[in-house]
Design a protein around this motif. Structure first.
Motif, PDB file in Angstrom:
ATOM      1  N   PRO A  56       0.780  -1.237   0.000  1.00 16.53           N
ATOM      2  CA  PRO A  56       0.000   0.000   0.000  1.00 16.53           C
ATOM      3  C   PRO A  56       0.814   1.291   0.000  1.00 16.53           C
ATOM      4  N   LEU A  57       2.136   1.212   0.020  1.00 11.38           N
ATOM      5  CA  LEU A  57       2.923   2.422   0.258  1.00 11.38           C
ATOM      6  C   LEU A  57       3.533   3.045  -0.991  1.00 11.38           C
ATOM      7  N   TRP A  58       3.523   2.359  -2.128  1.00 12.60           N
ATOM      8  CA  TRP A  58       4.205   2.932  -3.302  1.00 12.60           C
ATOM      9  C   TRP A  58       3.593   4.261  -3.728  1.00 12.60           C
ATOM     10  N   GLN A  59       2.278   4.372  -3.720  1.00 18.38           N
ATOM     11  CA  GLN A  59       1.660   5.639  -4.091  1.00 18.38           C
ATOM     12  C   GLN A  59       1.970   6.726  -3.064  1.00 18.38           C
ATOM     13  N   GLU A  60       2.076   6.335  -1.791  1.00 18.45           N
ATOM     14  CA  GLU A  60       2.433   7.309  -0.754  1.00 18.45           C
ATOM     15  C   GLU A  60       3.870   7.782  -0.930  1.00 18.45           C
ATOM     16  N   ILE A  61       4.750   6.860  -1.303  1.00 20.54           N
ATOM     17  CA  ILE A  61       6.144   7.221  -1.575  1.00 20.54           C
ATOM     18  C   ILE A  61       6.214   8.218  -2.717  1.00 20.54           C
ATOM     19  N   LEU A  62       5.447   7.982  -3.785  1.00 18.92           N
ATOM     20  CA  LEU A  62       5.476   8.867  -4.952  1.00 18.92           C
ATOM     21  C   LEU A  62       4.942  10.259  -4.630  1.00 18.92           C
ATOM     22  N   LYS A  63       4.080  10.383  -3.637  1.00 22.14           N
ATOM     23  CA  LYS A  63       3.581  11.709  -3.249  1.00 22.14           C
ATOM     24  C   LYS A  63       4.705  12.625  -2.781  1.00 22.14           C
ATOM     25  N   ASN A  64       5.799  12.050  -2.332  1.00 25.91           N
ATOM     26  CA  ASN A  64       6.932  12.846  -1.871  1.00 25.91           C
ATOM     27  C   ASN A  64       7.845  13.286  -2.998  1.00 25.91           C
ATOM     28  N   GLN A  65       7.537  12.889  -4.235  1.00 25.24           N
ATOM     29  CA  GLN A  65       8.296  13.262  -5.419  1.00 25.24           C
ATOM     30  C   GLN A  65       9.795  12.983  -5.249  1.00 25.24           C
ATOM     31  N   PRO A  66      10.137  11.743  -4.895  1.00 23.71           N
ATOM     32  CA  PRO A  66      11.558  11.436  -4.687  1.00 23.71           C
ATOM     33  C   PRO A  66      12.326  11.482  -6.002  1.00 23.71           C
ATOM     34  N   GLN A  67      13.590  11.832  -5.892  1.00 20.82           N
ATOM     35  CA  GLN A  67      14.493  11.796  -7.049  1.00 20.82           C
ATOM     36  C   GLN A  67      15.178  10.441  -7.183  1.00 20.82           C
ATOM     37  N   LEU A  68      15.086   9.632  -6.126  1.00 22.15           N
ATOM     38  CA  LEU A  68      15.783   8.345  -6.102  1.00 22.15           C
ATOM     39  C   LEU A  68      15.094   7.436  -5.096  1.00 22.15           C
ATOM     40  N   TRP A  69      15.003   6.139  -5.439  1.00 22.60           N
ATOM     41  CA  TRP A  69      14.551   5.127  -4.485  1.00 22.60           C
ATOM     42  C   TRP A  69      15.726   4.208  -4.163  1.00 22.60           C
ATOM     43  N   VAL A  70      15.915   3.913  -2.861  1.00 19.60           N
ATOM     44  CA  VAL A  70      16.997   3.046  -2.406  1.00 19.60           C
ATOM     45  C   VAL A  70      16.406   1.849  -1.673  1.00 19.60           C
TER      46      VAL A  70
END
Length: 366
Positions: A56-70
């Motif tokens: 359930p968290l991928w859309q929440e992660i994208l709300k933060n407009q990250p430049q990189l995922w680790v």
């Protein structure tokens, strides 16, 4: 023991909890993905992601407009000696719709931990580790011709941003060469002479730190480095290796090292002072993208913890504010609904930009 004080490296920490007002400004234009030209300012990270569970968290992660995922390990739950089974589990994760959206919008890097390595709590005794490493690189999209595919272990380094605003991310492999554990979970015994990284990876790590001019160095591994009060897997199971890592940070004079870790199925921030390192070292643990530990029923002791232990679904966000003097890093623990569970702000003095060390040493006198 506290490191010597140094006004240039002095840090000031502000802590706030359950900050419902501090959601990111979604009206702002997205920053460019991580690259060599643009400063890296928003980094999202996480671990412990089962391909068999709801995500359930991928859309929440994208709300933060990250430049990189680790990725910090347990990127899938493989737990098998059969490489066809492991490959199928990776493929299932790659087909997850929300994760596919993240892949389309954000560069992805990472390392592994035990479950995607292939066996719970395994080290170098895991027989198909070389084959497993190739499947890991496939999952990460590493080119077939990449030199990383020829090394023993999945360690890597990545530098982002222009000179003077650089972030180097060093991802360690704490499985491929790690000595076997002594005792049993949750009460592993210390192995005073045991190693985590192996000789080649130690040499590589020293070179990566020593030859770097980055303003920040983020060192990621599946296992926690600073927390040392629990009996589960941790760097502290091998105290000589843990001390060697901290002493290497001091020896190389690497600027602004921040440790990143996963594994534990909860989130927390830990802080340690070390002789010869002129700033506190933080270990940012974010773990539990699809499942968490005990639902807040138990709080584990950690004498180095800053704030609270967050036993719930979570991901981490690091925000680097380059425009302030000194620079400020936000450590954010977020969860369902993008709720901010904990925010810690830390000031870091930035070393001045210099020529790359190889170039500097090639100068000749006139």
């Amino acid at each position: 023991m506290r490191a010597p004080r140094n006004w240039y490296w002095s840090l000031l920490t502000f802590i706030s909890f359950s900050c419902t007002f501090s959601h990111p400004d979604r009206s702002a234009a997205p920053l460019p993905p991580a690259n060599a030209q643009s400063p890296l300012s928003v980094i999202a990270l996480g671990s412990c992601n089962s391909q068999e569970r709801d995500q359930p968290l991928w859309q929440e992660i994208l709300k933060n407009q990250p430049q990189l995922w680790v990725w910090l390990g347990d990127n899938i739950y493989g737990d098998t000696d059969d490489m066809q089974v492991l490959q199928a589990k990776y493929q299932k994760q790659l087909q997850q719709p929300d994760y596919r959206q993240l892949l389309q919008r954000v560069p992805v890097i990472g390392t592994w931990d035990d479950h995607d390595y292939g066996r719970n709590n395994a080290g170098k005794e895991y027989a198909p580790r070389a084959q497993s490493a190739q499947l890991f690189w496939d999952f990460m999209g590493e080119p077939a011709s990449s030199p990383r595919r020829k090394q023993k272990g999945v360690y890597s380094s990545h530098t982002y941003g222009p000179q003077g605003r650089q972030v180097k991310i060093i991802l360690l492999d704490v499985r491929y060469h790690r000595d076997s554990l002594a005792g049993a979970e949750p009460d592993y015994h210390l192995s005073p002479k045991g190693d985590m990284l192996g000789a080649a990876q130690w040499r590589w790590l020293e070179k990566e730190l020593k030859n770097s001019n980055a303003q920040f160095h983020l060192i990621g591994s599946g296992l926690q480095v600073i927390p040392n009060d629990h009996g589960y897997e941790r760097w502290g199971n091998f105290p000589a290796a843990r001390n060697r890592l901290f002493n290497l940070i001091a020896k190389t004079k690497a600027a602004n090292v921040i440790l990143l870790s996963g594994d534990r199925h909860f989130a927390e921030l830990s802080k340690l002072s070390w002789p010869g390192v002129p700033y506190p070292i933080y270990d940012f643990t974010t773990s539990g993208l699809t499942h968490y530990w005990k639902g807040g029923l138990v709080h584990e002791p950690n004498r180095n913890r800053v704030g609270e232990m967050h036993d719930k679904l979570n991901f981490g966000v690091l925000r680097i504010h380059w425009g302030t003097q000194p620079a400020v890093v936000d450590f954010e623990i977020r969860g369902r609904g993008n709720e901010l569970h904990q925010l810690v702000k830390v000031e870091y003095a930035l070393p001045k930009a210099t020529l790359p060390k190889k170039a500097a040493t090639s100068r000749t006198r006139k």
